[in-house]
Design a protein around this motif. Structure first.
Motif, PDB file in Angstrom:
ATOM      1  N   SER A  27       0.837  -1.214   0.000  1.00  0.00           N
ATOM      2  CA  SER A  27       0.000   0.000   0.000  1.00  0.00           C
ATOM      3  C   SER A  27       0.866   1.257   0.000  1.00  0.00           C
ATOM      4  O   SER A  27       0.561   2.239  -0.692  1.00  0.00           O
ATOM      5  N   GLU A  28       1.958   1.210   0.734  1.00  0.00           N
ATOM      6  CA  GLU A  28       2.867   2.355   0.782  1.00  0.00           C
ATOM      7  C   GLU A  28       3.526   2.589  -0.580  1.00  0.00           C
ATOM      8  O   GLU A  28       3.618   3.728  -1.054  1.00  0.00           O
TER       9      GLU A  28
ATOM     10  N   LEU B   5       3.715   5.759  -5.825  1.00  0.00           N
ATOM     11  CA  LEU B   5       3.538   5.874  -7.267  1.00  0.00           C
ATOM     12  C   LEU B   5       2.395   6.816  -7.612  1.00  0.00           C
ATOM     13  O   LEU B   5       2.490   7.583  -8.562  1.00  0.00           O
ATOM     14  N   MET B   6       1.318   6.748  -6.847  1.00  0.00           N
ATOM     15  CA  MET B   6       0.174   7.628  -7.094  1.00  0.00           C
ATOM     16  C   MET B   6       0.546   9.090  -6.896  1.00  0.00           C
ATOM     17  O   MET B   6       0.057   9.986  -7.596  1.00  0.00           O
TER      18      MET B   6
END
Length: 292
Positions: free
Chosen positions: A283-284, A289-290
């Motif tokens: 998730s990190e 990347l987001m």
């Protein structure tokens, strides 16, 4: 379409080539056979991707058969959906001067596939107990220390060579190579038809050699040598499969299906899982990347 059962083709006891089938009816049209092959080779392609990620096995596919048996076209059609980097084809011709300066297995050993890949031998190390057995004078060109004349190429010589081939295959199997050996069993009548087609079709002329007709005259001798080679070297770790080859579409389906069914038995071939520490931070990583 009829199912493909490996036991119908796998050599687990002595065979007689003259009574083995050169045709096989899968009760399917040409279009159905092509669709079946398309689906099977896609599965094989996906399996090869997994094999590569797993990284512990290689697959060696050995194709043997008399001239015009369909080896080249089978390779083209069966492996069409593989990642190009996942399969390497070697076509072994007359040994070069360099290859003759090594033992007869050397050029095959250095061509073996690395783990994660398929290697296809179009004609194989078995040429050394087939062509050379029909033409023993070729052995003299190997410059072997104890073979100075044709009298030395006796039963004991061939016994030793068969044992060397069995040992070679046993060694590579024990080190992670899955071995398939396919004999494309072509009838003499069908070979005649295919050789005539090479003469009749201009685009096929380049494949024809007058020497092919000389070899055809030795048909019975070659069949005898194939039979003995198969019977003496079909082992649990490197079995032979005798494939009826008079119909090319059927032969391709049989080869592809046998490989797929056998490889699916290796339940340990699967993609490796991510390290737990990395998995915990997916998730990190996604968020980084987001935000990029």
């Amino acid at each position: 379409m009829k199912s493909v059962h490996i036991k119908d083709f796998k050599v687990s006891e002595k065979i007689n080539i003259s009574t083995t089938k050169t045709t096989w009816n899968l009760e399917a049209s040409k279009a159905e056979l092509k669709d079946k092959l398309k689906n099977t080779r896609k599965e094989l392609g996906k399996l090869q991707d997994t094999l590569y990620a797993h990284g512990k096995y290689a697959v060696l596919v050995c194709l043997q058969g008399i001239d015009t048996a369909g080896k080249d076209s089978l390779i083209r059609e069966v492996f069409k959906d593989f990642n190009a980097r996942g399969v390497v084809v070697h076509s072994f011709k007359t040994p070069t001067s360099l290859e003759k300066r090594h033992d007869y297995l050397w050029r095959h050993y250095i061509a073996l596939p690395e783990r994660g890949k398929f290697g296809v031998f179009n004609r194989t190390h078995y040429e050394n107990v087939l062509v050379t057995r029909v033409h023993p004078n070729y052995i003299l060109g190997e410059n072997l220390p104890d073979v100075t004349n044709l009298d030395a190429i006796n039963d004991e010589f061939w016994d030793k060579r068969f044992q060397q081939i069995n040992d070679f295959e046993k060694t590579i199997h024990e080190n992670g190579t899955i071995i398939f050996k396919f004999f494309l069993n072509l009838s003499k009548d069908e070979q005649k038809h295919r050789q005539l087609r090479r003469l009749d079709k201009p685009e096929k002329n380049w494949k024809f050699s007058p020497g092919d007709l000389d070899e055809r005259e030795l048909w019975d001798e070659y069949q005898k040598c194939y039979e003995e080679a198969i019977n003496r070297t079909s082992k649990a770790n490197a079995p032979w499969y005798v494939i009826p080859a008079d119909d090319k579409n059927t032969a391709r389906v049989l080869v592809a299906e046998i490989m797929l069914q056998e490889l699916k038995k290796y339940k340990d071939i699967k993609e490796p899982e991510l390290d737990d520490a990395i998995k915990a931070k997916i998730s990190e990583y996604r968020q980084r990347l987001m935000n990029d």
